[in-house]
Design a protein around this motif. Sequence first.
Motif, PDB file in Angstrom:
ATOM      1  N   GLU A 163      39.454  27.309  42.620  1.00  0.00           N
ATOM      2  CA  GLU A 163      39.976  27.262  43.984  1.00  0.00           C
ATOM      3  C   GLU A 163      39.512  28.468  44.795  1.00  0.00           C
ATOM      4  OE1 GLU A 163      42.178  25.962  47.387  1.00  0.00           O
ATOM      5  OE2 GLU A 163      41.236  24.990  45.654  1.00  0.00           O
ATOM      6  N   LEU A 164      39.442  29.625  44.161  1.00  0.00           N
ATOM      7  CA  LEU A 164      38.927  30.797  44.864  1.00  0.00           C
ATOM      8  C   LEU A 164      37.490  30.563  45.308  1.00  0.00           C
ATOM      9  CD1 LEU A 164      40.393  33.647  42.632  1.00  0.00           C
ATOM     10  CD2 LEU A 164      40.885  33.293  45.063  1.00  0.00           C
ATOM     11  N   ALA A 165      36.688  29.979  44.433  1.00  0.00           N
ATOM     12  CA  ALA A 165      35.301  29.676  44.793  1.00  0.00           C
ATOM     13  C   ALA A 165      35.246  28.686  45.955  1.00  0.00           C
ATOM     14  CB  ALA A 165      34.554  29.120  43.585  1.00  0.00           C
ATOM     15  N   ALA A 166      36.124  27.693  45.929  1.00  0.00           N
ATOM     16  CA  ALA A 166      36.163  26.715  47.017  1.00  0.00           C
ATOM     17  C   ALA A 166      36.569  27.372  48.334  1.00  0.00           C
ATOM     18  CB  ALA A 166      37.122  25.580  46.670  1.00  0.00           C
ATOM     19  N   MET A 167      37.518  28.299  48.268  1.00  0.00           N
ATOM     20  CA  MET A 167      37.955  29.000  49.473  1.00  0.00           C
ATOM     21  C   MET A 167      36.841  29.882  50.028  1.00  0.00           C
ATOM     22  SD  MET A 167      41.886  29.947  48.383  1.00  0.00           S
ATOM     23  CE  MET A 167      42.380  30.618  49.991  1.00  0.00           C
ATOM     24  N   VAL A 168      36.114  30.546  49.139  1.00  0.00           N
ATOM     25  CA  VAL A 168      34.979  31.365  49.580  1.00  0.00           C
ATOM     26  C   VAL A 168      33.952  30.486  50.284  1.00  0.00           C
ATOM     27  CG1 VAL A 168      32.995  32.713  48.767  1.00  0.00           C
ATOM     28  CG2 VAL A 168      35.273  33.161  47.835  1.00  0.00           C
ATOM     29  N   GLY A 169      33.681  29.325  49.695  1.00  0.00           N
ATOM     30  CA  GLY A 169      32.718  28.416  50.312  1.00  0.00           C
ATOM     31  C   GLY A 169      33.174  27.908  51.659  1.00  0.00           C
ATOM     32  N   ALA A 190      34.399  37.931  36.549  1.00  0.00           N
ATOM     33  CA  ALA A 190      34.517  36.523  36.931  1.00  0.00           C
ATOM     34  C   ALA A 190      34.842  36.384  38.405  1.00  0.00           C
ATOM     35  CB  ALA A 190      35.581  35.834  36.081  1.00  0.00           C
ATOM     36  N   LEU A 191      35.698  37.253  38.921  1.00  0.00           N
ATOM     37  CA  LEU A 191      36.031  37.207  40.345  1.00  0.00           C
ATOM     38  C   LEU A 191      34.811  37.554  41.190  1.00  0.00           C
ATOM     39  CD1 LEU A 191      39.527  38.935  40.180  1.00  0.00           C
ATOM     40  CD2 LEU A 191      39.065  36.512  40.608  1.00  0.00           C
ATOM     41  N   HIS A 192      34.037  38.496  40.718  1.00  0.00           N
ATOM     42  CA  HIS A 192      32.807  38.857  41.432  1.00  0.00           C
ATOM     43  C   HIS A 192      31.847  37.675  41.466  1.00  0.00           C
ATOM     44  CE1 HIS A 192      28.825  40.838  41.936  1.00  0.00           C
ATOM     45  NE2 HIS A 192      29.508  41.639  42.742  1.00  0.00           N
ATOM     46  N   ARG A 193      31.753  36.938  40.366  1.00  0.00           N
ATOM     47  CA  ARG A 193      30.822  35.808  40.296  1.00  0.00           C
ATOM     48  C   ARG A 193      31.180  34.702  41.269  1.00  0.00           C
ATOM     49  NH1 ARG A 193      30.819  37.018  34.692  1.00  0.00           N
ATOM     50  NH2 ARG A 193      32.463  35.488  34.281  1.00  0.00           N
ATOM     51  N   VAL A 194      32.471  34.485  41.527  1.00  0.00           N
ATOM     52  CA  VAL A 194      32.828  33.408  42.464  1.00  0.00           C
ATOM     53  C   VAL A 194      32.675  33.841  43.913  1.00  0.00           C
ATOM     54  CG1 VAL A 194      34.389  32.342  40.798  1.00  0.00           C
ATOM     55  CG2 VAL A 194      35.321  33.901  42.519  1.00  0.00           C
ATOM     56  N   GLY A 195      32.351  35.117  44.145  1.00  0.00           N
ATOM     57  CA  GLY A 195      31.972  35.541  45.482  1.00  0.00           C
ATOM     58  C   GLY A 195      33.070  36.045  46.380  1.00  0.00           C
ATOM     59  N   VAL A 196      34.208  36.450  45.821  1.00  0.00           N
ATOM     60  CA  VAL A 196      35.278  36.953  46.683  1.00  0.00           C
ATOM     61  C   VAL A 196      34.821  38.226  47.392  1.00  0.00           C
ATOM     62  CG1 VAL A 196      37.123  35.925  45.301  1.00  0.00           C
ATOM     63  CG2 VAL A 196      36.362  38.261  44.801  1.00  0.00           C
ATOM     64  N   ASP A 197      35.398  38.462  48.556  1.00  0.00           N
ATOM     65  CA  ASP A 197      35.015  39.626  49.356  1.00  0.00           C
ATOM     66  C   ASP A 197      35.702  40.904  48.889  1.00  0.00           C
ATOM     67  OD1 ASP A 197      33.443  38.339  51.716  1.00  0.00           O
ATOM     68  OD2 ASP A 197      35.239  37.105  51.500  1.00  0.00           O
ATOM     69  N   ALA A 198      36.805  40.764  48.184  1.00  0.00           N
ATOM     70  CA  ALA A 198      37.553  41.930  47.732  1.00  0.00           C
ATOM     71  C   ALA A 198      38.400  41.561  46.529  1.00  0.00           C
ATOM     72  CB  ALA A 198      38.447  42.478  48.854  1.00  0.00           C
ATOM     73  N   VAL A 199      38.727  42.578  45.748  1.00  0.00           N
ATOM     74  CA  VAL A 199      39.614  42.428  44.595  1.00  0.00           C
ATOM     75  C   VAL A 199      40.807  43.345  44.812  1.00  0.00           C
ATOM     76  CG1 VAL A 199      39.851  42.712  42.115  1.00  0.00           C
ATOM     77  CG2 VAL A 199      37.701  41.861  43.062  1.00  0.00           C
ATOM     78  N   HIS A 200      41.996  42.809  44.566  1.00  0.00           N
ATOM     79  CA  HIS A 200      43.255  43.509  44.825  1.00  0.00           C
ATOM     80  C   HIS A 200      44.028  43.616  43.516  1.00  0.00           C
ATOM     81  CE1 HIS A 200      47.200  44.065  47.047  1.00  0.00           C
ATOM     82  NE2 HIS A 200      47.649  43.445  45.951  1.00  0.00           N
ATOM     83  N   LEU A 201      44.382  44.839  43.127  1.00  0.00           N
ATOM     84  CA  LEU A 201      45.139  45.070  41.899  1.00  0.00           C
ATOM     85  C   LEU A 201      46.325  45.972  42.185  1.00  0.00           C
ATOM     86  CD1 LEU A 201      41.836  45.599  41.189  1.00  0.00           C
ATOM     87  CD2 LEU A 201      42.753  45.604  38.874  1.00  0.00           C
ATOM     88  N   SER A 202      47.378  45.780  41.387  1.00  0.00           N
ATOM     89  CA  SER A 202      48.470  46.746  41.433  1.00  0.00           C
ATOM     90  C   SER A 202      48.257  47.832  40.379  1.00  0.00           C
ATOM     91  CB  SER A 202      49.825  46.065  41.220  1.00  0.00           C
ATOM     92  OG  SER A 202      49.868  45.418  39.964  1.00  0.00           O
ATOM     93  N   ALA A 203      47.669  47.478  39.232  1.00  0.00           N
ATOM     94  CA  ALA A 203      47.328  48.434  38.172  1.00  0.00           C
ATOM     95  C   ALA A 203      48.460  49.439  37.952  1.00  0.00           C
ATOM     96  CB  ALA A 203      46.031  49.173  38.518  1.00  0.00           C
ATOM     97  N   ARG A 204      49.669  48.928  37.871  1.00  0.00           N
ATOM     98  CA  ARG A 204      50.799  49.847  37.819  1.00  0.00           C
ATOM     99  C   ARG A 204      51.326  50.019  36.398  1.00  0.00           C
ATOM    100  NH1 ARG A 204      52.704  44.965  40.011  1.00  0.00           N
ATOM    101  NH2 ARG A 204      54.517  44.068  38.960  1.00  0.00           N
ATOM    102  N   GLN A 205      51.993  51.138  36.204  1.00  0.00           N
ATOM    103  CA  GLN A 205      52.659  51.413  34.949  1.00  0.00           C
ATOM    104  C   GLN A 205      54.107  51.776  35.235  1.00  0.00           C
ATOM    105  OE1 GLN A 205      50.608  55.744  34.563  1.00  0.00           O
ATOM    106  NE2 GLN A 205      51.907  55.186  32.844  1.00  0.00           N
ATOM    107  N   LEU A 206      54.950  51.521  34.257  1.00  0.00           N
ATOM    108  CA  LEU A 206      56.364  51.825  34.403  1.00  0.00           C
ATOM    109  C   LEU A 206      56.660  53.183  33.796  1.00  0.00           C
ATOM    110  CD1 LEU A 206      59.128  50.678  35.328  1.00  0.00           C
ATOM    111  CD2 LEU A 206      59.440  49.856  32.972  1.00  0.00           C
TER     112      LEU A 206
END
Length: 247
Positions: A163-169, A190-206
């Motif tokens: 779906e991400l790839a479809a949205m990019v298209g 994998a996200l880079h391969r589908v062509g998204v413009d940006a990657v968003h992470l929380s990368a959080r620890q407790l």
Amino acid sequence: MTALEFAVQDVAGAVCARGVGADRVELCAALGSTGGLTPSIGTIDAVVATGIPVHALIRCRAGGFVYSDLDEIAVMNADARAAVSAGVAGLVVGALTPDHRVDIQVLERVLDGVPVDDIELTFHRAIDQINDRSATLDTLIAWGVTRVLTSGGAARCADGLDELAAMVGHAAGRVQIMAGGGVTVEDIPALHRVGVDAVHLSARQLVADDGGPGDGSTSGHEKLDGKLAAAAAAQLQAVEAAGRSSD
């Protein structure tokens, strides 16, 4: 070039994100327990002062994204105006009608008096509750949104790649598609391969920190994990470099 954004909740997170080379941060509060709420104006002021572009989440409460209460809309409008006055580079917003369509009328009320031509607008993961995301992209493009934050309607981006790839298209460069939702360092190629413009992470620890009997929770507080943030930045740099070398 794929941009890197971290969701952060404090000054330390913003400093860390800037240190690993992130392009911007989404600033919010209560991320783990609610999915994110509007941060305090004091926090916004302090994080803007770090120098990294700040995109403030405008969300007055947890739960769904249908806002029929005029008081809620008024609060979000006041928060949006205050955040822009504090120097944010963008706002992160979203509102749905009861039948799960974009509620442009509410969004216009939230942004009433906000100089939207001077900032970027991100439509958040409310889009993942909409079935026809292609039509929604057209609506948001016409409305002037800069980007959408989405997992492709899945619980995690890794499960929404098609779906991400479809949205990019469908977007075809008219609006940015930013992948966000359960993203891990390992998901980035994998996200880079589908062509998204940006990657968003929380990368959080407790961080264990007992607030006592009046706290409502004894689990502690969250912060951006510096090691995960650095690993994400390095992973994205590596796949970008690999892509350039194969061209």
